[in-house]
Design an enzyme around this catalytic site. Structure first.
Site, PDB file in Angstrom:
ATOM      1  N   HIS A 361       0.805  -1.229   0.000  1.00 19.30           N
ATOM      2  CA  HIS A 361       0.000   0.000   0.000  1.00 19.30           C
ATOM      3  C   HIS A 361       0.833   1.271   0.000  1.00 19.30           C
ATOM      4  O   HIS A 361       0.304   2.342   0.284  1.00 19.30           O
ATOM      5  CB  HIS A 361      -0.890   0.046   1.241  1.00 19.30           C
ATOM      6  N   LYS A 552      -8.129  13.760   5.313  1.00 19.14           N
ATOM      7  CA  LYS A 552      -7.231  12.612   5.212  1.00 19.14           C
ATOM      8  C   LYS A 552      -6.247  12.701   6.374  1.00 19.14           C
ATOM      9  O   LYS A 552      -6.202  13.729   7.051  1.00 19.14           O
ATOM     10  CB  LYS A 552      -6.468  12.627   3.881  1.00 19.14           C
ATOM     11  N   ARG A 553      -5.452  11.661   6.584  1.00 17.78           N
ATOM     12  CA  ARG A 553      -4.443  11.761   7.629  1.00 17.78           C
ATOM     13  C   ARG A 553      -3.513  12.940   7.347  1.00 17.78           C
ATOM     14  O   ARG A 553      -3.292  13.317   6.200  1.00 17.78           O
ATOM     15  CB  ARG A 553      -3.638  10.455   7.704  1.00 17.78           C
ATOM     16  N   LYS A 558       1.164  14.425   1.884  1.00 15.65           N
ATOM     17  CA  LYS A 558      -0.189  14.762   1.414  1.00 15.65           C
ATOM     18  C   LYS A 558      -0.347  16.273   1.217  1.00 15.65           C
ATOM     19  O   LYS A 558      -1.238  16.731   0.536  1.00 15.65           O
ATOM     20  CB  LYS A 558      -1.237  14.234   2.399  1.00 15.65           C
ATOM     21  N   THR A 662      -8.357   6.842  -1.519  1.00 15.10           N
ATOM     22  CA  THR A 662      -9.706   6.314  -1.748  1.00 15.10           C
ATOM     23  C   THR A 662     -10.728   7.416  -1.487  1.00 15.10           C
ATOM     24  O   THR A 662     -11.832   7.372  -2.014  1.00 15.10           O
ATOM     25  CB  THR A 662      -9.992   5.107  -0.837  1.00 15.10           C
ATOM     26  N   LYS A 666     -14.411   8.622  -3.400  1.00 22.46           N
ATOM     27  CA  LYS A 666     -15.673   8.931  -2.714  1.00 22.46           C
ATOM     28  C   LYS A 666     -16.179  10.311  -3.141  1.00 22.46           C
ATOM     29  O   LYS A 666     -17.373  10.502  -3.356  1.00 22.46           O
ATOM     30  CB  LYS A 666     -15.479   8.880  -1.187  1.00 22.46           C
TER      31      LYS A 666
HETATM   32  O1  73E Z   1      -2.668   5.782  -0.584  1.00 23.55           O
HETATM   33  C1  73E Z   1      -3.222   5.117   0.536  1.00 23.55           C
HETATM   34  C2  73E Z   1      -4.119   3.991   0.045  1.00 23.55           C
HETATM   35  O2  73E Z   1      -5.227   4.512  -0.644  1.00 23.55           O
HETATM   36  C3  73E Z   1      -2.113   4.549   1.416  1.00 23.55           C
HETATM   37  O3  73E Z   1      -1.326   5.612   1.933  1.00 23.55           O
HETATM   38  C4  73E Z   1      -2.709   3.737   2.550  1.00 23.55           C
HETATM   39  O4  73E Z   1      -3.509   2.689   1.987  1.00 23.55           O
HETATM   40  C5  73E Z   1      -4.599   3.156   1.219  1.00 23.55           C
HETATM   41  C6  73E Z   1      -5.395   1.945   0.752  1.00 23.55           C
HETATM   42  O5  73E Z   1      -4.690   1.240  -0.206  1.00 23.55           O
HETATM   43  C7  73E Z   1      -1.672   3.157   3.443  1.00 23.55           C
HETATM   44  N1  73E Z   1      -1.762   3.014   4.783  1.00 23.55           N
HETATM   45  C8  73E Z   1      -0.635   2.450   5.190  1.00 23.55           C
HETATM   46  N2  73E Z   1       0.144   2.241   4.154  1.00 23.55           N
HETATM   47  N3  73E Z   1      -0.495   2.697   3.055  1.00 23.55           N
HETATM   48  C9  73E Z   1      -0.311   2.106   6.577  1.00 23.55           C
HETATM   49  C10 73E Z   1       0.983   1.724   6.916  1.00 23.55           C
HETATM   50  C11 73E Z   1       1.294   1.413   8.226  1.00 23.55           C
HETATM   51  C12 73E Z   1       0.313   1.459   9.202  1.00 23.55           C
HETATM   52  C13 73E Z   1      -0.971   1.827   8.862  1.00 23.55           C
HETATM   53  C14 73E Z   1      -1.284   2.161   7.553  1.00 23.55           C
END
Ligand code: 73E
Length: 821
Positions: A361, A552-553, A558, A662, A666
């Site tokens: 991810h 978003k976070r 970002k 995501t 939305k």
């Molecule tokens: O871009 C997003 C993505 O849409 C991405 O940053 C996020 O996953 C979403 C779903 O695919 C994400 N979260 C984490 N890594 N990528 C993550 C890593 C460590 C702990 C918690 C979350």
């Protein structure tokens, strides 16, 4: 208006009212007259569950007895959101619920409000898992979501009087939680620590301590599929309630310590999104839920069998690893097969390899988990041995394939030496069948950059599945007005389970009557949001302004900083008289974001946004023209309310950093226009909705790479942008000179220093392009019919971003299974 054919149970409202009354009486022990909204919520939840139970049992039965392979979605996070409305929708009881509330004299809103939102995830990754289990059930694919039932979810965010983020614990289980079913009879033992000894030529793990994993099951009802899957979340319990030996030595407090320590494992969700902490407790959590889940799957699929033929496991279940967090499952399954069931290494490897797949991810190198070998050795000594052996096998395989020595060195899963460590992403890539990224650009970058060495040796392992979101929660429930209008326009509500049908709206973009109605829906949603924000936050929002949202976070990549600098720049122009405020499109800017508690610059950014909001909102010069609001504690509920009310969505990450996003999907699906960079899934959204219906700005990923190559962050090149651009300079100077800190010049000095000397995510380099696109946005917004038409086309062309489509892609490219017959 066309009749909406919501899934309807044959139950009448009166019958449903009786069922709720019965629950109130026998479960809550209150009369309808005594009942509070919270009582009615719990009673309704229990009544809905009863309507789902038969489908749930039938689905479990068919899953075990049919020949359809199930999916086990292993995820450290499931960010489910409130359950009641979704369960009612999928049980076909929405209308009956409304009728019942009338009969009982309750406002549906109050009852829905009584549910406490579970926050068992940080952001996109956890919410994606929730969308995916919804879609799996809606398509009718047998599936388990496997995770942890944290007692404390993501922290609650508050702001202090200085605008700083304050975190408070989110003890979501304070009140009754009516959805989970704790099943003490299906527990699992999870071992830790100790040593490995040689016995009769075999390696035998002698663990030092164990934790009891107790499952709590949540029904996951599909929409109109008649299927109900299971989300199984594990709680850690101690085997030793009390250490009698210690107690007899008269130390009562010490005697309960083992219990407390064991139960700590499922106590709290780590609040870091994207950046793993590498803490011992985190590894304990990962192993805890993965080990329990693997054993659980064997129990479910080989019921009562002492000597199951586990070579058939890959035909029964396929495990999807949601990022690296559950990757310890690979050595765990190897250990189970070899040590517990007596398989030889090669057979175990073949089973394991077929059973696992890995979704990555991220692209941020710091987000790929690397565990110190010493820590794994201390907690899971047998697993460390197995990982080393996997690594040896891997090295020989690479050698046999003729891979060059330096490349083999780079690819090590286990790195030797003093700081020996285990790279979980590499283990996952080698140990499973497929690796996927979460948007096209991301999957390409994974192959070309992050996992380049692997894709050159195993090109066929790599694939893409672009993320998606569930239209049930994020369109139907979040935006009922627009949903009705869509159904009216299409003459059916079948689009809710086949979202590409939204394409049928394309001709309506040229029907002024429809476009007007669409604009009216947006306006009504904005009015609603203003009322919601007044109630929840005490904000006085003018719904007749453009709603411009960034939720978003909070993370540097970002670039919330870019947005707030743009706001400051506009404010400065108004103050200095450079811009006549009456020529501006009146705008309300919304931020929603939590920062990881230890993420200093992110927290400074939050403080800055809050103080910019305070200054601007109190300045008569900008009244009615520019306002900034930062509702605290951004969560799913806020998203469901704010997204349908938004005109302009901000997706402005530095190109090449946001894996997918995501939220962007939305918003597009709710008729917001996007201002964004060519990053993550923005690229695909723009391709689909049309370049003319998307506000693109900023550097591309290759341009970003080229600017790094010039030394942007290392040679302090950002300062050149600051010197060259008076508007940018003005905005940064105002942050530095105390305008937003009651004259104190120190408050934001670290933030300012970072911008001027490093600016790793190139906020300053993209500032000019961002300001320029804002001018175009304003011009477009001045023509309401044009704007609304573009919004209609965004909705019409975004059907691809349904999580149903993502799941179909997983089924076809990775899981090779399908719906139950
Ligand atoms: O871009 C997003 C993505 O849409 C991405 O940053 C996020 O996953 C979403 C779903 O695919 C994400 N979260 C984490 N890594 N990528 C993550 C890593 C460590 C702990 C918690 C979350």
């Amino acid at each position: 208006m066309t009749e909406i054919t919501a899934p309807k149970s044959s139950l009448t409202s009166g019958e449903f009212t009786d069922e709720i009354r019965e629950q109130l009486k026998y479960t809550q022990g209150v009369t309808p007259e005594q009942a509070t909204a919270a009582d009615v919520y719990v009673a309704t939840a229990a009544a809905v569950r009863r309507h789902l139970v038969d489908s749930w049992m039938k689905t479990q039965h068919d899953m075990v007895n049919g020949d359809t392979k199930a999916v086990g979605y292993l995820s450290a996070e499931f960010l489910m959101g409130k359950q009641l409305e979704n369960a009612l929708l999928n049980a076909g009881l929405t209308e009956q619920f409304e009728g019942a509330m009338k009969e009982l004299g309750f406002d549906t809103k109050d009852v829905i409000d009584a549910e406490y939102e579970p926050g068992l995830g940080n952001g996109g990754l956890g919410r994606l898992a929730a969308c995916y289990i919804d879609s799996l059930a809606s398509i009718g694919v047998p599936a388990f979501g496997y995770g942890i039932r944290y007692q404390y979810g993501i922290f609650k965010q508050e702001f202090d009087e200085n605008g700083k983020q304050v975190e408070t614990p989110d003890y979501w289980l304070v009140n009754e939680e009516p959805w989970g079913h704790v099943d003490y009879n299906r527990d699992q033992r999870v071992n830790f620590g100790g040593e490995v000894v040689e016995e009769n030529g075999k390696r035998v793990w002698k663990p030092a301590w164990a934790v009891r994993a107790v499952p709590c099951d949540y029904m996951v009802p599909g929409y109109k599929s008649g299927r109900v899957n299971t989300l199984r979340l594990w709680t850690a319990k101690s085997y030793d309630e009390f250490d009698l030996l210690t107690f007899n030595k008269s130390d009562y407090l010490d005697a309960v310590i083992p219990k407390v320590e064991a139960e700590n494992i499922s106590k709290i969700l780590y609040p870091e999104d994207s950046t793993p902490q590498g803490k011992k407790l985190r590894l304990e959590q990962q192993y805890f839920f993965v080990s329990a889940s693997i054993h659980d799957a064997i129990r479910v699929f080989y019921p009562g069998e002492k000597n199951p033929d586990l070579t058939t496991l890959p035909n029964k279940i396929v495990f999807q690893l949601n990022d690296t967090h559950p990757v310890i499952g690979i050595p765990e399954l190897m250990r189970v097969l070899i040590d517990e069931y007596g398989y030889d290494w090669d057979t175990a490897w073949s089973i394991t390899n077929k059973t696992f797949n890995y979704t990555c991810h991220t692209l941020l190198p710091e987000a790929l988990e690397v565990w110190p070998a010493s820590l794994i050795g201390e907690l899971l000594p047998r697993h460390l041995e197995i990982i080393k052996k996997i690594n040896e096998q891997f090295m020989s395989e690479l050698k046999a394939k003729g891979v060059a020595d330096d490349q083999i060195e780079r690819m090590r899963i286990y790195t030797d030496g003093k700081d020996a460590s285990v790279r979980m992403a590499y283990l996952a890539t080698y140990g499973g069948s497929y690796v996927n990224g979460v948007a096209e650009l991301h999957s390409e970058l994974l192959k070309d950059v992050t996992l380049k060495d692997f894709s050159s040796v195993y090109p066929d392992k790599f694939t893409n599945v672009t993320n998606g979101v569930t239209p049930r929660r994020f369109i139907k429930l979040a935006n009922p007005r627009m949903s009705d209008l869509i159904s009216e326009g299409l003459g059916t509500d079948a689009w809710l389970s086949d979202l590409e049908q939204l394409k049928g709206l394309i001709p309506l973009a040229d029907d002024p009557e429809f476009v007007k109605k669409f604009a009216a829906v947006k306006q009504a949603n904005k009015n609603d949001f203003a009322a919601f924000a007044k109630r929840k936050y005490g904000f006085d929002i003018d719904p007749n302004t453009m709603f411009n949202t960034m939720i978003k976070r909070l993370h540097e990549y970002k670039r919330q900083a870019l947005k707030i600098l743009a706001v400051i720049a506009t404010y400065a122009d108004i103050k200095s008289g450079k811009v006549d405020p009456d020529t501006l499109v009146p705008r309300t800017v919304f931020f929603g974001a939590k920062a990881a508690p230890g993420y200093y610059l992110a927290k400074q950014t939050i403080q800055l946004i809050n103080n910019v909001a305070r200054v601007i909102n109190n300045d008569p010069a900008t009244k009615g023209k520019l306002h900034v609001y930062f509702p605290w504690n951004y969560n799913i509920e806020l998203a469901q309310n704010l997204i349908p009310a938004t005109d302009l969505d901000e997706q402005i990450s530095q190109a090449g950093k946001e894996a997918s996003g995501t939220g962007n999907m939305k918003f597009a699906l709710n008729g917001a226009l996007t201002v964004g960079t060519l990053d993550g899934a923005n690229v695909e959204i723009r391709e689909r909705v049309g370049a003319e219906n998307f506000f693109l700005f900023g550097m591309t990923e290759p341009e970003v790479s080229a600017l790094y190559a010039k030394g942007y962050d290392t040679k302090g090149l950002s300062r050149e942008y600051y010197e060259k651009d008076p508007q940018l300079k003005q905005a940064i100077d105002m942050v530095a000179d105390g305008t937003f800190s009651n004259g104190d010049k120190d408050t934001y000095k670290d933030l300012v220093n970072d911008w001027l000397n490093k600016d790793y995510f190139m906020t300053l380099a993209d500032f000019r392009a961002y300001m320029d696109i804002q001018a175009e946005i304003e011009e477009t917004y001045r023509d309401p019919m044009k704007w609304a038409r573009m919004a209609v086309l965004n909705v019409a062309n975004s059907g691809y971003f349904s999580s149903d489509r993502s799941i179909e892609d997983y089924l076809e490219r990775i899981w090779h299974t399908g719906a139950l017959k």
